[in-house]
Design a protein around this motif. Structure first.
Motif, PDB file in Angstrom:
ATOM      1  N   VAL A 222       5.344 -62.951 -73.010  1.00 31.32           N
ATOM      2  CA  VAL A 222       6.269 -61.838 -72.793  1.00 31.32           C
ATOM      3  C   VAL A 222       7.655 -62.210 -73.313  1.00 31.32           C
ATOM      4  N   ALA A 223       8.075 -63.433 -73.031  1.00 35.61           N
ATOM      5  CA  ALA A 223       9.375 -63.902 -73.517  1.00 35.61           C
ATOM      6  C   ALA A 223       9.424 -63.876 -75.035  1.00 35.61           C
ATOM      7  N   ARG A 224       8.313 -64.279 -75.653  1.00 35.97           N
ATOM      8  CA  ARG A 224       8.276 -64.274 -77.109  1.00 35.97           C
ATOM      9  C   ARG A 224       8.480 -62.863 -77.657  1.00 35.97           C
ATOM     10  N   GLU A 225       7.815 -61.898 -77.060  1.00 36.69           N
ATOM     11  CA  GLU A 225       7.941 -60.518 -77.538  1.00 36.69           C
ATOM     12  C   GLU A 225       9.371 -60.006 -77.394  1.00 36.69           C
ATOM     13  N   LEU A 226      10.043 -60.392 -76.317  1.00 30.96           N
ATOM     14  CA  LEU A 226      11.427 -59.958 -76.117  1.00 30.96           C
ATOM     15  C   LEU A 226      12.356 -60.590 -77.145  1.00 30.96           C
ATOM     16  N   VAL A 227      12.203 -61.894 -77.364  1.00 30.69           N
ATOM     17  CA  VAL A 227      13.083 -62.603 -78.295  1.00 30.69           C
ATOM     18  C   VAL A 227      12.827 -62.164 -79.731  1.00 30.69           C
ATOM     19  N   ALA A 228      11.568 -61.847 -80.047  1.00 23.28           N
ATOM     20  CA  ALA A 228      11.210 -61.458 -81.417  1.00 23.28           C
ATOM     21  C   ALA A 228      11.890 -60.165 -81.843  1.00 23.28           C
ATOM     22  N   LYS A 229      12.386 -59.393 -80.914  1.00 15.10           N
ATOM     23  CA  LYS A 229      13.062 -58.143 -81.257  1.00 15.10           C
ATOM     24  C   LYS A 229      14.497 -58.372 -81.740  1.00 15.10           C
ATOM     25  N   ILE A 230      14.997 -59.589 -81.591  1.00 16.51           N
ATOM     26  CA  ILE A 230      16.363 -59.904 -82.004  1.00 16.51           C
ATOM     27  C   ILE A 230      16.340 -60.363 -83.463  1.00 16.51           C
ATOM     28  N   PRO A 231      17.164 -59.792 -84.345  1.00 17.62           N
ATOM     29  CA  PRO A 231      17.162 -60.187 -85.760  1.00 17.62           C
ATOM     30  C   PRO A 231      17.418 -61.683 -85.934  1.00 17.62           C
ATOM     31  N   GLU A 234      13.155 -65.026 -85.271  1.00 21.29           N
ATOM     32  CA  GLU A 234      11.691 -65.075 -85.315  1.00 21.29           C
ATOM     33  C   GLU A 234      11.165 -66.472 -84.981  1.00 21.29           C
ATOM     34  N   THR A 235      11.805 -67.514 -85.539  1.00 22.18           N
ATOM     35  CA  THR A 235      11.346 -68.880 -85.277  1.00 22.18           C
ATOM     36  C   THR A 235      11.581 -69.261 -83.831  1.00 22.18           C
ATOM     37  N   VAL A 236      12.717 -68.857 -83.278  1.00 22.86           N
ATOM     38  CA  VAL A 236      12.993 -69.115 -81.862  1.00 22.86           C
ATOM     39  C   VAL A 236      11.945 -68.422 -80.990  1.00 22.86           C
ATOM     40  N   ALA A 237      11.571 -67.203 -81.363  1.00 22.10           N
ATOM     41  CA  ALA A 237      10.535 -66.486 -80.620  1.00 22.10           C
ATOM     42  C   ALA A 237       9.216 -67.248 -80.656  1.00 22.10           C
ATOM     43  N   ASP A 238       8.876 -67.806 -81.823  1.00 26.31           N
ATOM     44  CA  ASP A 238       7.644 -68.592 -81.931  1.00 26.31           C
ATOM     45  C   ASP A 238       7.713 -69.832 -81.034  1.00 26.31           C
ATOM     46  N   MET A 239       8.885 -70.465 -80.972  1.00 25.75           N
ATOM     47  CA  MET A 239       9.040 -71.637 -80.098  1.00 25.75           C
ATOM     48  C   MET A 239       8.774 -71.262 -78.652  1.00 25.75           C
ATOM     49  N   VAL A 240       9.333 -70.135 -78.229  1.00 30.62           N
ATOM     50  CA  VAL A 240       9.145 -69.682 -76.849  1.00 30.62           C
ATOM     51  C   VAL A 240       7.680 -69.353 -76.586  1.00 30.62           C
ATOM     52  N   PRO A 253       6.347 -77.228 -88.473  1.00 32.24           N
ATOM     53  CA  PRO A 253       6.691 -78.473 -87.775  1.00 32.24           C
ATOM     54  C   PRO A 253       7.914 -78.347 -86.885  1.00 32.24           C
ATOM     55  N   ARG A 254       8.842 -77.460 -87.249  1.00 31.06           N
ATOM     56  CA  ARG A 254      10.030 -77.276 -86.412  1.00 31.06           C
ATOM     57  C   ARG A 254       9.642 -76.672 -85.064  1.00 31.06           C
ATOM     58  N   VAL A 255       8.702 -75.737 -85.079  1.00 35.71           N
ATOM     59  CA  VAL A 255       8.232 -75.129 -83.834  1.00 35.71           C
ATOM     60  C   VAL A 255       7.512 -76.171 -82.974  1.00 35.71           C
ATOM     61  N   GLY A 256       6.667 -76.985 -83.612  1.00 35.17           N
ATOM     62  CA  GLY A 256       5.965 -78.034 -82.877  1.00 35.17           C
ATOM     63  C   GLY A 256       6.931 -79.026 -82.239  1.00 35.17           C
ATOM     64  N   LEU A 257       7.971 -79.403 -82.994  1.00 33.16           N
ATOM     65  CA  LEU A 257       8.988 -80.306 -82.449  1.00 33.16           C
ATOM     66  C   LEU A 257       9.688 -79.666 -81.249  1.00 33.16           C
TER      67      LEU A 257
END
Length: 286
Positions: A222-231, A234-240, A253-257
């Motif tokens: 759910v957090a990912r979907e909320l963050v993904a709406k912010i321009p 996208e990468t931060v949303a994937d991390m969440v 690799p940045r997301v994995g880290l």
């Protein structure tokens, strides 16, 4: 104040001619070669436009403008080229995202309008960036405020996680960790959409139904979907989203880290909040 433009050429007489033609219209600076131009750009106020000759020793105009694109992406790049360099110039435009190339010799009635267009393009680039940055900051602030109202404990934990991640990033020499810190801050945002009585019973160790447990487990998605709406987040949303227990490993690799660092911060926070001393918490984690 006149727009700041830097002209680059290995021939002093050409630079002298450009200064004579453009000095009244622009805040003009000159450099005899790519190395001098980069040194000047790194040590002075931003330039709206850079104009470079194509054929120069050591560093060609195309190579210079490619480096400028990396270090100074807002600076609009213009290439001056002779007829014999036409194919290289076309390749530079296509590969280096150069705004325009002009044939030499370039008369004032062609050069001046082209530079004015470049200055206007720079203004549009900066305006769009400022608008997007304002949108991102405002959206993040709004989500944080909503979480603070709905679930102050989750908001506090998000800020603690940000601080833990910042300390870990510094110890690990992670470059520009802002995105990982932001992901840590927003990792709790999904709780704002979970009924407060469920969250309260979960935090107090009370009994939950299987449906309620499943609802809480979905919080990272759910957090990912909320963050993904912010321009631009996208990468931060994937991390969440990757913080979900059943998330598949990311190819980025940045997301994995980020997931590893945030999970370590979460474990550390749980230990400290349960009463374990900071040093003891670190020892338990290693």
């Amino acid at each position: 104040m006149n727009p700041r433009i830097i002209c680059v050429d290995d021939e002093p007489r050409v630079l002298k001619g450009l200064r004579r033609r453009l000095g009244r219209e622009f805040d003009l600076h000159i450099a005899e070669g790519g190395a001098e131009a980069l040194s000047l750009m790194r040590s002075s106020e931003p330039f709206q436009v850079i104009v470079s000759d194509m054929r120069m020793p050591v560093m060609s105009g195309a190579q210079l403008l490619a480096q400028v694109r990396v270090e100074f992406p807002d600076t609009v790049r213009v290439l001056l080229t002779g007829q014999s360099d036409l194919e290289d110039a076309i390749a530079a435009v296509n590969e280096g995202n150069i705004f325009r190339f002009l044939s030499k010799p370039c008369p004032p009635e062609t050069l001046l309008p082209a530079l004015n267009d470049a200055v206007e393009h720079n203004r549009l680039i900066r305006s769009e960036r400022e608008l997007l940055e304002g949108t991102v900051q405002g959206s993040v602030a709004l989500l944080s405020e909503i979480l603070a109202i709905r679930d102050p404990a989750a908001a506090d934990r998000g800020m603690r996680l940000k601080n833990h991640v910042g300390a870990l990033a510094k110890a690990m020499n992670i470059e520009r960790p802002w995105d990982i810190e932001l992901a840590a801050t927003l990792s709790e945002i999904g709780y704002s959409l979970v009924p407060s009585d469920i969250v309260g019973r979960w935090r107090e160790g009370g009994d939950l139904t299987p449906m309620e447990e499943a609802l809480l487990a979905e919080q990272p998605k759910v957090a990912r979907e909320l963050v993904a709406k912010i321009p631009r987040l996208e990468t931060v949303a994937d991390m969440v989203g990757q913080l979900a227990p059943d998330a598949l490993p990311s190819a980025n690799p940045r997301v994995g880290l980020a997931v590893d660092v945030i999970n370590a911060a979460m474990l550390y926070d749980r230990l400290v909040q349960s009463g374990v001393k900071e040093g003891a918490a670190v020892r338990q984690m290693t």
